[in-house]
Design an enzyme around this catalytic site. Sequence first.
Site, PDB file in Angstrom:
ATOM      1  N   THR A 162       0.828  -1.212   0.000  1.00  0.00           N
ATOM      2  CA  THR A 162       0.000   0.000   0.000  1.00  0.00           C
ATOM      3  C   THR A 162       0.862   1.262   0.000  1.00  0.00           C
ATOM      4  O   THR A 162       0.681   2.172  -0.818  1.00  0.00           O
ATOM      5  CB  THR A 162      -0.896  -0.002   1.270  1.00  0.00           C
ATOM      6  OG1 THR A 162      -1.603  -1.235   1.293  1.00  0.00           O
ATOM      7  CG2 THR A 162      -1.871   1.149   1.276  1.00  0.00           C
ATOM      8  N   VAL A 163       1.825   1.322   0.920  1.00  0.00           N
ATOM      9  CA  VAL A 163       2.643   2.543   1.045  1.00  0.00           C
ATOM     10  C   VAL A 163       3.623   2.656  -0.122  1.00  0.00           C
ATOM     11  O   VAL A 163       3.844   3.756  -0.649  1.00  0.00           O
ATOM     12  CB  VAL A 163       3.378   2.562   2.406  1.00  0.00           C
ATOM     13  CG1 VAL A 163       4.245   3.807   2.525  1.00  0.00           C
ATOM     14  CG2 VAL A 163       2.380   2.490   3.557  1.00  0.00           C
ATOM     15  N   GLU A 175      10.230   9.889   8.885  1.00  0.00           N
ATOM     16  CA  GLU A 175       9.001  10.652   9.195  1.00  0.00           C
ATOM     17  C   GLU A 175       7.752   9.762   9.109  1.00  0.00           C
ATOM     18  O   GLU A 175       6.825   9.870   9.918  1.00  0.00           O
ATOM     19  CB  GLU A 175       8.879  11.829   8.216  1.00  0.00           C
ATOM     20  CG  GLU A 175       7.647  12.675   8.388  1.00  0.00           C
ATOM     21  CD  GLU A 175       7.652  13.502   9.665  1.00  0.00           C
ATOM     22  OE1 GLU A 175       8.430  14.454   9.760  1.00  0.00           O
ATOM     23  OE2 GLU A 175       6.879  13.186  10.580  1.00  0.00           O
ATOM     24  N   LYS A 198       8.638   1.603  11.823  1.00  0.00           N
ATOM     25  CA  LYS A 198       8.808   2.044  13.220  1.00  0.00           C
ATOM     26  C   LYS A 198       9.471   0.993  14.080  1.00  0.00           C
ATOM     27  O   LYS A 198      10.284   1.301  14.944  1.00  0.00           O
ATOM     28  CB  LYS A 198       7.452   2.459  13.804  1.00  0.00           C
ATOM     29  CG  LYS A 198       6.359   1.397  13.660  1.00  0.00           C
ATOM     30  CD  LYS A 198       5.244   1.846  12.752  1.00  0.00           C
ATOM     31  CE  LYS A 198       4.393   0.667  12.318  1.00  0.00           C
ATOM     32  NZ  LYS A 198       3.124   1.021  11.755  1.00  0.00           N
ATOM     33  N   LYS A 249       6.595   3.853  18.202  1.00  0.00           N
ATOM     34  CA  LYS A 249       6.531   5.257  17.765  1.00  0.00           C
ATOM     35  C   LYS A 249       6.945   6.204  18.894  1.00  0.00           C
ATOM     36  O   LYS A 249       7.646   7.195  18.673  1.00  0.00           O
ATOM     37  CB  LYS A 249       5.118   5.579  17.271  1.00  0.00           C
ATOM     38  CG  LYS A 249       4.726   4.794  16.014  1.00  0.00           C
ATOM     39  CD  LYS A 249       3.228   4.845  15.764  1.00  0.00           C
ATOM     40  CE  LYS A 249       2.830   4.063  14.513  1.00  0.00           C
ATOM     41  NZ  LYS A 249       1.376   3.859  14.411  1.00  0.00           N
ATOM     42  N   ARG A 264       8.796  -8.758  -4.010  1.00  0.00           N
ATOM     43  CA  ARG A 264       8.747 -10.215  -4.191  1.00  0.00           C
ATOM     44  C   ARG A 264       7.584 -10.642  -5.078  1.00  0.00           C
ATOM     45  O   ARG A 264       7.657 -11.648  -5.747  1.00  0.00           O
ATOM     46  CB  ARG A 264       8.629 -10.900  -2.827  1.00  0.00           C
ATOM     47  CG  ARG A 264       9.842 -10.614  -1.966  1.00  0.00           C
ATOM     48  CD  ARG A 264      10.191 -11.768  -1.049  1.00  0.00           C
ATOM     49  NE  ARG A 264      11.499 -11.526  -0.458  1.00  0.00           N
ATOM     50  CZ  ARG A 264      11.692 -11.161   0.794  1.00  0.00           C
ATOM     51  NH1 ARG A 264      10.668 -11.015   1.593  1.00  0.00           N
ATOM     52  NH2 ARG A 264      12.895 -10.950   1.253  1.00  0.00           N
ATOM     53  N   GLU A 314      -2.221  -3.720  12.000  1.00  0.00           N
ATOM     54  CA  GLU A 314      -0.944  -4.302  11.587  1.00  0.00           C
ATOM     55  C   GLU A 314      -1.176  -5.766  11.214  1.00  0.00           C
ATOM     56  O   GLU A 314      -2.187  -6.362  11.611  1.00  0.00           O
ATOM     57  CB  GLU A 314       0.055  -4.255  12.752  1.00  0.00           C
ATOM     58  CG  GLU A 314       0.477  -2.868  13.177  1.00  0.00           C
ATOM     59  CD  GLU A 314       1.330  -2.154  12.144  1.00  0.00           C
ATOM     60  OE1 GLU A 314       2.382  -2.673  11.776  1.00  0.00           O
ATOM     61  OE2 GLU A 314       0.918  -1.073  11.696  1.00  0.00           O
ATOM     62  N   GLY A 334      -8.779  -3.036   7.120  1.00  0.00           N
ATOM     63  CA  GLY A 334      -7.366  -2.946   6.750  1.00  0.00           C
ATOM     64  C   GLY A 334      -6.561  -1.943   7.557  1.00  0.00           C
ATOM     65  O   GLY A 334      -5.486  -1.522   7.136  1.00  0.00           O
ATOM     66  N   ASP A 341       2.898  -1.212  18.829  1.00  0.00           N
ATOM     67  CA  ASP A 341       3.094  -0.274  17.715  1.00  0.00           C
ATOM     68  C   ASP A 341       3.256   1.158  18.257  1.00  0.00           C
ATOM     69  O   ASP A 341       4.160   1.887  17.847  1.00  0.00           O
ATOM     70  CB  ASP A 341       1.880  -0.372  16.772  1.00  0.00           C
ATOM     71  CG  ASP A 341       1.966   0.585  15.610  1.00  0.00           C
ATOM     72  OD1 ASP A 341       2.751   0.327  14.688  1.00  0.00           O
ATOM     73  OD2 ASP A 341       1.250   1.609  15.632  1.00  0.00           O
TER      74      ASP A 341
END
Length: 430
Positions: free
Chosen positions: A14-15, A128, A104, A205, A46, A190, A187, A201
């Site tokens: 996604t990112v 960031e 992170k 951070k 992959r 994690e 979605g 998580d």
Amino acid sequence: MMTKIGVGICGIGTVGAGTFNLLQDNSAEIRRRTGQDIQIVRVGCRKDPEGCDVSGVPVSRDIFEVANDPAVDILVELIGGTETALELVKLAVSNGKHVITANKALMALHGAEIFELAAQYQVQVKFEAAIAGGIPIVKSLREGLAANKIHLVAGIINGTSNFILTEMAKAGNRNFAEVLEEAQALGYAEADPTFDVEGIDAAHKLTLLSSIAFGIPLHFDEVFTEGISSITPEDIEYARELGYQIKHLGITREMPGGVELRVHPTLVPATEMLAQVDGVMNAVLVQSDAAGVTVYYGAGAGAGPTASAVVADIIDVVRGSSGTTSLGFTADGLHEKTILSIEEVCCSHYLNLHVQDVPGVLASISTILGQNNISIEALIQKDARRGAAAIVILTNDVMEADLQNALMQISGLPHVENPIQHIRVESFDD
Ligand code: HSE
């Protein structure tokens, strides 16, 4: 003359796809801002990429080829996980490439090693996107607030937990498991949702935020971490009656004796901005000596917001080095400070005690609280039916060690059910 800067992207989920598309879609705007020609020269993934059209760009199935490609000046690590990601980042840095990551866990756990290597090879490592997605909180702390002594950073930095708490508050009767299932289906969570709901998580951070705020080494192992799985709709309702919202906060504060570093569900006064941050949104509040209180709000996850942070870091690297470490302090300026244990933290507490409705039970609870120097600021009794009652107490500000001691004694009382629900309160006083 315009120089060509080669970017290699590892991981096209996604990112990754969001980053690929943003670099293409806004290339003219980015060129106006940097004066440089930033081009994606290789992608490592992959599986076949989805969500972006990589035709014309070489694709490597072996992501390490990206770190070894001489055309790559900046490697963007978006594969997640810690083991392969660490190997990849170290190889890229050792090959003289700048690294941008949204990872992170990688940075909280292995940041020190990566920063040391980056200093040795004189490259930049930026992250960031690892904290609060589209909110430029790293830049705000590193640059916008660079003149300040920071006192406190507190934030809603896990969208999934915030979404679950918001839904539980809205619907009243929906339980935790039901809402988590919905968050997974949407979605937000994690790959391992315990990272979200058990606070890990957020702890990753917060570790990074604390180091950037106070110029201290990374201390992930010392973060006090508690998730939201024990919070009930009843707690949310009682907290609301007392004038609070329950939010999952990461809090780091510099005190005379050391630095607080803690992640837990928190009663936040309903009038505070953080109390009004709902759904998957993130927000971070900073108290600093010159700027005062500043609050940053935005989407903490998702393709667009996270890609925005990744590409901003690429632009920063292209614009030139800031002359500091990745944490925004010079190497000499980073100082070790004591991390306070949770027992040394002083704050007010919410207690929810389920008791048998027998004469004297409240008196014995308040006696124990008094013996431990804890005074009651507010008290409500609920559901005194069928011989059972819930006693909800707000304490004054107390040292957690005293509170723990009192709770241990109260839990041994004959008419008190265990476990006793206990949630910390944050009032954001200077
Ligand atoms: N699982 C994370 C969250 C994603 O819910 O906030 C962004 O780090």
